[in-house]
Write a protein that holds these residues in place. Structure first.
Motif: not given
Length: 199
Positions: A133-137, A147-150, A181-194
């Motif tokens: 799942i990606y959050l877009l600018a 994609q700024l967060a995922g 149902a799922h077995e967990g997630w990981e998150m990544i977040l952009s630091d500078d809108r890249s």
């Protein structure tokens, strides 16, 4: 008369504001690792044989909690000590309008039934799938916003598929909702809108 300054007494550039403003939650996309051709893609319900992008109205349940194990020690009557217990992730629900030709969610649920009942003839009976799942600018000029967060959801499978009530007196659209149902997630977040992406 000069231009009023924001709190703090100094002007803020547009670039600075894009880094400090909270991300908008209404522009996002959901990507399925659809290797078994259920039909997740952004055009129709036909299978594309690869990763598929599907539009949804909303996504809920991106949360995790850790249980608390309380215990008391002899001679310490003023407080209860607490230790971390087992962590768990909430089910994730995805809703979208019911459209013609899009059978992906139903196909995924049928695959689950076939595997559990032993009706499948495929050698690969794994009905689980990773979902990103990606959050877009926003705002963003032109197409292809970064994609700024995922969030990458691991080993997801559908626990329920529901459709909205039918009502001849209502002025609304038909909604389909799938809960995973799922077995967990990981998150990544952009630091500078890249642009960010899961490798």
């Amino acid at each position: 008369m000069g231009t009023p300054l924001p709190p703090g007494g100094s002007s803020t550039s547009v670039e600075d504001r894009t880094k400090t403003d909270p991300l908008r939650s209404f522009r996002f996309k959901v990507v399925f690792s659809d290797t078994k051709n259920y039909g997740f893609n952004n055009n129709s319900g036909t299978a594309n044989g690869a990763t598929g992008v599907t539009g949804f109205m909303n996504v809920t349940g991106l949360s995790m909690t850790t249980e608390v194990i309380p215990y008391r020690e002899g001679g310490m009557n003023t407080t209860t000590r607490k230790m971390p217990g087992q962590s768990d992730y909430s089910p994730i629900s995805l809703s979208r309008g019911l459209t013609l030709g899009n059978h992906a969610m139903y196909n995924w649920m049928l695959e689950l039934f076939d595997v559990l009942q032993g009706n499948t003839t495929q050698s690969n009976t794994d009905f689980r799938m990773n979902v990103a799942i990606y959050l877009l600018a926003h705002p963003w000029p032109g197409p292809n916003p970064p994609q700024l967060a995922g969030w990458r959801i691991y080993n997801a499978w559908p626990t329920s598929l529901a459709f909205s009530d039918l009502d001849a007196g209502a002025n609304s659209i038909s909604i389909s909702q799938m809960t995973l149902a799922h077995e967990g997630w990981e998150m990544i977040l952009s630091d500078d809108r890249s642009n960010i992406d899961f490798q």
